[in-house]
Design an enzyme around this catalytic site. Structure first.
Site, mmCIF file in Angstrom:
data_model
loop_
_atom_site.group_PDB
_atom_site.id
_atom_site.type_symbol
_atom_site.label_atom_id
_atom_site.label_comp_id
_atom_site.label_asym_id
_atom_site.label_seq_id
_atom_site.Cartn_x
_atom_site.Cartn_y
_atom_site.Cartn_z
ATOM 1 N N ALA A 23 -48.539 56.739 70.178
ATOM 2 C CA ALA A 23 -49.389 55.456 70.352
ATOM 3 C C ALA A 23 -49.601 55.218 71.892
ATOM 4 C CB ALA A 23 -48.849 54.301 69.700
ATOM 5 N N ASN A 24 -48.629 55.508 72.564
ATOM 6 C CA ASN A 24 -48.686 55.520 74.106
ATOM 7 C C ASN A 24 -49.586 56.437 74.907
ATOM 8 O OD1 ASN A 24 -47.118 57.653 74.534
ATOM 9 N ND2 ASN A 24 -45.202 56.434 74.923
ATOM 10 N N SER B 286 -42.729 59.903 86.126
ATOM 11 C CA SER B 286 -43.749 59.519 85.458
ATOM 12 C C SER B 286 -44.538 58.217 85.596
ATOM 13 C CB SER B 286 -43.152 59.623 83.658
ATOM 14 O OG SER B 286 -44.098 59.408 82.792
ATOM 15 N N THR C 9 -34.645 55.237 77.446
ATOM 16 C CA THR C 9 -35.128 55.348 78.905
ATOM 17 C C THR C 9 -34.680 54.080 79.642
ATOM 18 O OG1 THR C 9 -37.376 54.515 78.553
ATOM 19 C CG2 THR C 9 -37.224 56.899 78.471
HETATM 20 C C1 16G Z 1 -40.027 59.210 77.247
HETATM 21 C C2 16G Z 1 -40.880 60.128 76.254
HETATM 22 C C3 16G Z 1 -41.999 59.576 75.628
HETATM 23 C C4 16G Z 1 -41.411 58.298 74.859
HETATM 24 C C5 16G Z 1 -40.675 57.369 75.792
HETATM 25 C C6 16G Z 1 -40.024 56.275 74.908
HETATM 26 C C7 16G Z 1 -41.203 62.304 76.705
HETATM 27 C C8 16G Z 1 -41.793 63.619 77.484
HETATM 28 N N1 16G Z 1 -41.438 61.171 77.008
HETATM 29 O O1 16G Z 1 -40.914 58.755 78.044
HETATM 30 O O2 16G Z 1 -42.520 60.515 74.791
HETATM 31 O O3 16G Z 1 -42.518 57.617 74.207
HETATM 32 O O4 16G Z 1 -39.623 58.048 76.441
HETATM 33 O O5 16G Z 1 -39.192 55.501 75.723
HETATM 34 O O6 16G Z 1 -40.691 62.907 75.876
HETATM 35 P P1 16G Z 1 -38.172 54.556 75.147
HETATM 36 O O7 16G Z 1 -37.126 55.314 74.490
HETATM 37 O O8 16G Z 1 -37.615 53.895 76.353
HETATM 38 O O9 16G Z 1 -38.980 53.604 74.077
HETATM 39 MG MG MG Z 2 -45.687 60.827 81.850
#
Ligand code: 16G
Ligand code: MG
Length: 541
Positions: free
Chosen positions: A371-372, A64, A499
């Site tokens: 929001a993203n 992504s 993430t």
């Molecule tokens: C991932 C999620 C996204 C979320 C982000 C938050 C999917 C396909 N993607 O990219 O929706 O906004 O994680 O990231 O579900 P974070 O937990 O690091 O804040």
């Molecule tokens: Mg993406």
């Protein structure tokens, strides 16, 4: 299961000793060089899941919006949804099993999930434009094949296109044809029909600048543009011909830095948008006459879409329900506008598309956006029934029903999709005769700030109430409450990232200065109460 063959092939995709990865909110994601064994094993797992569900399963190779050196993989379930939670756990176990234990784990999963190993398996594979993606997707295919599964390799695809293919294949092509041509035709036909219904057809609605993050979105939009060229001309920037993927461009960059991407020339009041690296996120923006940058994020996109859909429902005179689903990151102004002005019920879920998607399925029309810029709208069969019956309705209602029918075709029902969302937005702006400034002026975002804090173990933070309140560590929520009280129109929350190895902090308030101060103070509270490591958070950004 041919255990001999599995052992033999697994050795060709050996796991580096001691490497531990987690199937997170968006699958596995890390440096590409650490992922070969994960890909092979996800091929195995996809074949098992396919045997168990007797359906086609998708595997997407992408990271992504992460930097070009990273890569990742996620599995797509039969109706285009994210992988079921129990299988996420299996994915983590399988990816982390040391070479000698891999077979045992594989057999365990098959037994726990009562997989009939004699059943056929079919897996479709897609990949983004990263240099590492081609080889890694071949490793997925090796995994599928060694379990006797069949596969179709779509090669380069956006993530939402792969979701679409899976959905089409499992619904006997009722939804659409499982080819790129099928995808382009379905969406473009609906878009062109909608635009025909717009009374104001001035040129101002007909061109759009698109920042493609130097990713797959550029390739696919270029393939698609001639299908809808009569209704919209798109000018592509950061199309991958020179710049690096996601570097200083793309939806994530624009949203988090609140500034335009590099490599795009923007004249005042021109409508622009950015995709992320796999084209499942979109944000809009423009420069006003004074050269100020205005971001139109997922919240404002959800507002535009849900207002329009609500109007159509009112026209049709039907008591179908509509709901909007957001996360804690939704700007407070958007929630207030939707609830108080639009009178649309708003629900909040945990971060991550699967949570929003799930909630949105509860409504006749469920609009969900982070929001993203991740999001789409889902429609129940009750809506489709209503459209089918619209033949008997009077002219005006029939027209609204027709519009709704095209809108449903235009939304990718299998996943949030930057290309599909872009066309929906362009159609609504044209139909309503709205300029980008008028759209932006629906409400004013509250100033906000997001920060990250490093802690020894981010799992010490647990949350409740859709991540809006911290349950542990003790005292943290009380500290946040006290800080929030010091500012006007303020709100703040913290959550462990799904993430990255950090704690995320969000704050909003009546001025940027206050939002910045509040975010900083909350960061200090996290640092003190949740085991901060490294340097104490410093003020200033
Ligand atoms: C991932 C999620 C996204 C979320 C982000 C938050 C999917 C396909 N993607 O990219 O929706 O906004 O994680 O990231 O579900 P974070 O937990 O690091 O804040
Ligand atoms: Mg993406």
């Amino acid at each position: 299961m041919d255990l001999g063959a599995i052992t033999k092939y697994s050795a060709l995709h050996a796991k580096p000793n001691g490497l531990i990865l987690q199937y997170g909110t968006a699958g596995f994601r890390t440096k590409a060089e650490h992922l070969d064994h994960v890909m092979f094993r996800m091929g195995l797992l996809a074949a098992l899941r396919s045997k168990q569900t007797k359906s086609t399963i998708g595997v997407m190779v992408t990271a992504s919006h992460n930097p070009e050196e990273d890569n990742g993989v996620k599995l797509v379930d039969p109706l285009g949804e994210m992988l079921a939670p129990s299988w996420e756990e299996h994915a983590t176990c399988l990816a982390n099993a040391e070479e000698q234990d891999m077979q045992t784990v594989l057999i365990d999963i098959s037994e726990k999930e009562a997989v009939n190993l004699q059943q056929d398996a079919f897996v479709v594979v897609g990949r983004d434009t990263r240099p590492s993606s081609e080889k890694l997707s071949q490793s997925v295919i090796d995994g599928v094949t060694v379990l006797g599964g069949q596969f179709h390799d779509y090669g380069l695809l956006t993530t939402p296109q792969l979701h679409y293919m899976v959905y089409c294949r499992n619904t006997g092509s009722r939804y659409g044809k499982a080819t790129l041509e099928g995808y382009y035709q379905k969406l473009s036909k609906a878009f062109v029909e909608l635009i025909k219904q717009a009374s104001c057809s001035g040129d101002e609605y007909r061109s759009l600048k698109v920042d493609c993050a130097n990713g797959i979105g550029a390739l696919k939009l270029r393939e698609m543009e001639h299908y809808f060229a009569q209704a919209l001309s798109v000018q592509l920037f950061n199309d991958g011909s020179k710049g690096k993927l996601n570097h200083l461009c793309g939806a994530d960059f624009v949203k988090s830095h609140q500034k335009p991407p590099q490599g795009m020339e923007i004249k005042s009041n021109e409508r622009c948008c950015s995709f992320d690296g796999d084209a499942d996120r979109i944000v809009y923006y423009y420069h006003d006459a004074d050269g100020h940058f205005h971001l139109i994020d997922g919240d404002k996109i959800a507002t535009l879409i849900s207002s329009f859909l609500k109007e159509l429902l009112v026209e049709i005179g039907e008591s179908l329900n509509i709901g909007v689903v957001q996360t804690a990151y939704a700007n407070g102004s958007s929630t207030r506008y939707l609830e108080e002005v639009m009178k649309v019920p708003v629900y909040c879920t945990k971060t991550g598309v699967k949570h929003l998607h799930h909630k949105a399925q509860e409504f006749d029309i469920g609009v969900y956006f982070e929001a993203n810029g991740h999001g789409t709208a889902l429609f129940s069969t009750a809506v489709e029934m209503k459209i089918k019956q619209s033949e008997q309705l009077e002219e005006k209602k029939r027209k609204a029903a027709k519009m709704l029918e095209n809108i449903i075709d235009l939304f990718n029902q299998a996943a949030g999709d930057a290309i599909s969302d872009m066309l929906v937005i362009e159609a609504i702006l044209a139909l309503k005769g709205l300029t980008v400034q008028q759209w932006d002026a629906l409400y004013t975002d509250l100033p906000n700030r997001q920060l990250k804090v490093q802690v020894a173990d981010r799992r010490v933070i647990s949350t409740t109430n859709a991540e809006r309140q911290a349950v542990t560590p003790p005292g943290l929520q009380e500290a946040i409450n006290d800080l929030v009280k010091k500012y006007k129109l303020s709100r703040a929350f913290v959550r462990p990232s799904g993430t990255e190895d950090v704690v995320r902090v969000y704050a909003e308030a009546d001025s940027q200065e206050s939002a910045d101060h509040l975010a900083h103070e909350v960061s200090l509270a996290v640092f003190q109460l949740a085991g901060g490591i490294g340097e104490r958070p410093q003020p200033g950004f």
